[in-house]
Design a protein around this motif. Sequence first.
Motif, PDB file in Angstrom:
ATOM      1  N   TYR A  94      57.659  61.179  31.349  1.00 42.17           N
ATOM      2  CA  TYR A  94      58.772  60.678  32.157  1.00 42.17           C
ATOM      3  C   TYR A  94      59.456  61.845  32.864  1.00 42.17           C
ATOM      4  CZ  TYR A  94      57.939  56.342  29.677  1.00 42.17           C
ATOM      5  OH  TYR A  94      57.347  55.207  29.187  1.00 42.17           O
ATOM      6  N   LYS A 128      48.798  59.654  30.029  1.00 46.03           N
ATOM      7  CA  LYS A 128      49.023  59.399  28.601  1.00 46.03           C
ATOM      8  C   LYS A 128      48.190  60.357  27.764  1.00 46.03           C
ATOM      9  CE  LYS A 128      48.475  55.659  25.161  1.00 46.03           C
ATOM     10  NZ  LYS A 128      49.724  55.891  24.399  1.00 46.03           N
ATOM     11  N   ASN A 131      48.969  55.026  34.006  1.00 46.07           N
ATOM     12  CA  ASN A 131      50.005  55.920  33.510  1.00 46.07           C
ATOM     13  C   ASN A 131      49.409  57.089  32.738  1.00 46.07           C
ATOM     14  OD1 ASN A 131      52.227  54.152  34.359  1.00 46.07           O
ATOM     15  ND2 ASN A 131      51.496  52.803  32.737  1.00 46.07           N
ATOM     16  N   ARG A 138      58.277  57.094  35.069  1.00 45.78           N
ATOM     17  CA  ARG A 138      57.020  57.254  34.349  1.00 45.78           C
ATOM     18  C   ARG A 138      55.969  57.825  35.294  1.00 45.78           C
ATOM     19  NH1 ARG A 138      55.928  52.076  32.490  1.00 45.78           N
ATOM     20  NH2 ARG A 138      57.222  52.420  30.666  1.00 45.78           N
ATOM     21  N   HIS A 191      53.310  58.512  26.992  1.00 50.89           N
ATOM     22  CA  HIS A 191      53.475  58.677  28.431  1.00 50.89           C
ATOM     23  C   HIS A 191      54.468  59.789  28.733  1.00 50.89           C
ATOM     24  CE1 HIS A 191      52.243  54.222  28.424  1.00 50.89           C
ATOM     25  NE2 HIS A 191      51.228  54.909  28.907  1.00 50.89           N
ATOM     26  N   SER A 224      52.292  58.697  36.766  1.00 48.57           N
ATOM     27  CA  SER A 224      50.958  58.103  36.840  1.00 48.57           C
ATOM     28  C   SER A 224      49.912  59.193  37.060  1.00 48.57           C
ATOM     29  CB  SER A 224      50.894  57.084  37.980  1.00 48.57           C
ATOM     30  OG  SER A 224      50.964  57.736  39.237  1.00 48.57           O
TER      31      SER A 224
END
Length: 653
Positions: free
Chosen positions: A648, A343, A341, A36, A646, A38
Amino acid sequence: MISKNTFAILILSILLAFGCQQNSPVAEQTVQKFERISYNNPDLVVDLGVGLWAWPLPMDYDEDGDYDLLVSCKDVPFNGIYFFENTSGEAFPIFEKPVRISEAVKNIQISFVEGKPRILQPGQELVDFKSSFDTKPKSLFPGDTFDKLHNKIRFNQWKYVDYENDGDLDIIVGIQDGEDYGWDNAFNEEGVWTNGPLHGYVYLIENINGTYELKGKILADDKPIDVYGAPSPNFDDFDNDGDLDIICGEFIDKFTWFENIGTRENPQYAKGKYLSNDSGIIKMDLEMIVPVSLDWDKDGDIDLIVGDEDGRVAFMENSGIIKDQMPIFESPRYFQQKAENLKFGALVTPFSTDWDDDGDEDLICGNSAGYIGFIENMDGSEDPRWAPPIYLKAEGEIIRIQAGENGSIQGPCESKWGYTTLSVADWNNDGLKDIIVNSIWGKLVWYENIGTSGAPKLAKEQALAFDGISEKPDWYWWDPEENTLVSQWRTTPIAFDWNQDNLMDLIMLDYDGYLSFYERAKVDGKLVLKAPKRIFHSDQASFSSKNDVVDSLPGNLRLNERKYGSSGRRKLAFGDWDNDEDQDIILNGINAVYFENTGIKNDKVQMKFRGELSNQKLAGHTTSPTLVDWDKNGKLDLLLGAEDGHFYYLKKE
């Protein structure tokens, strides 16, 4: 003892590994893990958010005298109950980064009894919730009661309230019944929904001498309360007159006020009215809202804390003013948190491109709400530092494509969704990057960049011109306008110079779900888009959108053979994944699926199905791939947008 979560992951891994062994020559790649992403931006403050769908549980969780936020998020991959700490004690604080404290609980609701939080799920109270979460359920009343009364329940919300002020705790239940609605493919030729609405009923289960009895639906204006689904009922003295009124949410975005015109001991409710203020009817930004009532700012009146579909949570302050016998609430303000994170809403659909022409890869993204966002790469490093998303504008207005009353095949309850999915390319050969977009409608549009290099500026939306008769899926109630192009809904249009003639072509699903090549040509000095050709072939040609099953029969590559709401939904990326100097396909799956380009045979591009790139489950609905090279080693890596909003990252080994 192995935990439920660990056991579920173990079983899922076994099942996925078995599936890859059956279908995929690259099963050995399933050990790879997505990371994930940030913000990598320590001083940044952004909208507070979990993943897809926020169920807020406001309480003083750490018992330091101020209200914190717990938020339950049931969907994958950001499943859990998250703790956002209020460290300032302010009514509108900057919350700390989320800490996962438990698995999510479906249909969880909070009630306040003598100022203390009590947590219920259908049929049960979760005793000692702060320490035990859902591990100490206390049965209250049969949890399947409403399954016997309704056929299509999506919301089943239980709360405590002393309904008639007799000193004991009754139970209020909010039920969404979708039987009349049906959910899919019910528009007539005029675009009118021929099924019924969503129903949102409120029931009373009365405590009679310590025994609970179902008393039926609560009435307002002598009729059962029936909001548009997802009632989320809240019983509180919102107008400070000493009795309990009701405010309900709904499946879409509004709040209905039911004034208690009886007494505290014998409540009677007036006809519902939408909450409004000087700006008009109060609406949340998205839908599937979940309001909770309490005096959040401790000023003596009852406010609302409201979860939204994209994982954000808003504060609606009760102004204390009563107008036309209704409390006046301020418009929603979305809480803020310290950034963690990266988003962008929910069901985010990223496309990697150097949008601002500064030499690094930025992200242009769509999402479920229908926005298009720009996320700037601030430093161009291998682990980039990101700016907060900015909504892009066209002709000075924020771009937002929405279904409205009849733009979603799944009906009017999806009116605020847009499901934008896109690619970025120089569509008109003027040296500037434009944006090509599909959405919930299935109508192809583009936004011309009329700015300059390094300072993009978008013109108003234009239909994507098409030199031919645009065929449409059989279930579209509307016909395409002349010389415009449609596809199945929610599937990526890839603008790409496939034949390397310096003209931007288009690759996407056609009206029947086949991956097709739309060649660009110059005719009489004008750029035209030609009729689609099904040039992609596979020995496993049909790829289901729901369960990613690949049929073994060879043929033209059909990425979705389903109809209606199950159609489309394919998110695509093209690139040289295996470094053999041709164009492979990455598309959405449990995480991402790889089709290898193995060459041309009989004028068909042969695409060999190679399976999932990992055994990591990132999709409940979908993912959306884009290819990146952040480490600048000349080899493409993968970035997935997930439904939690989010991103990845999978660095190719």
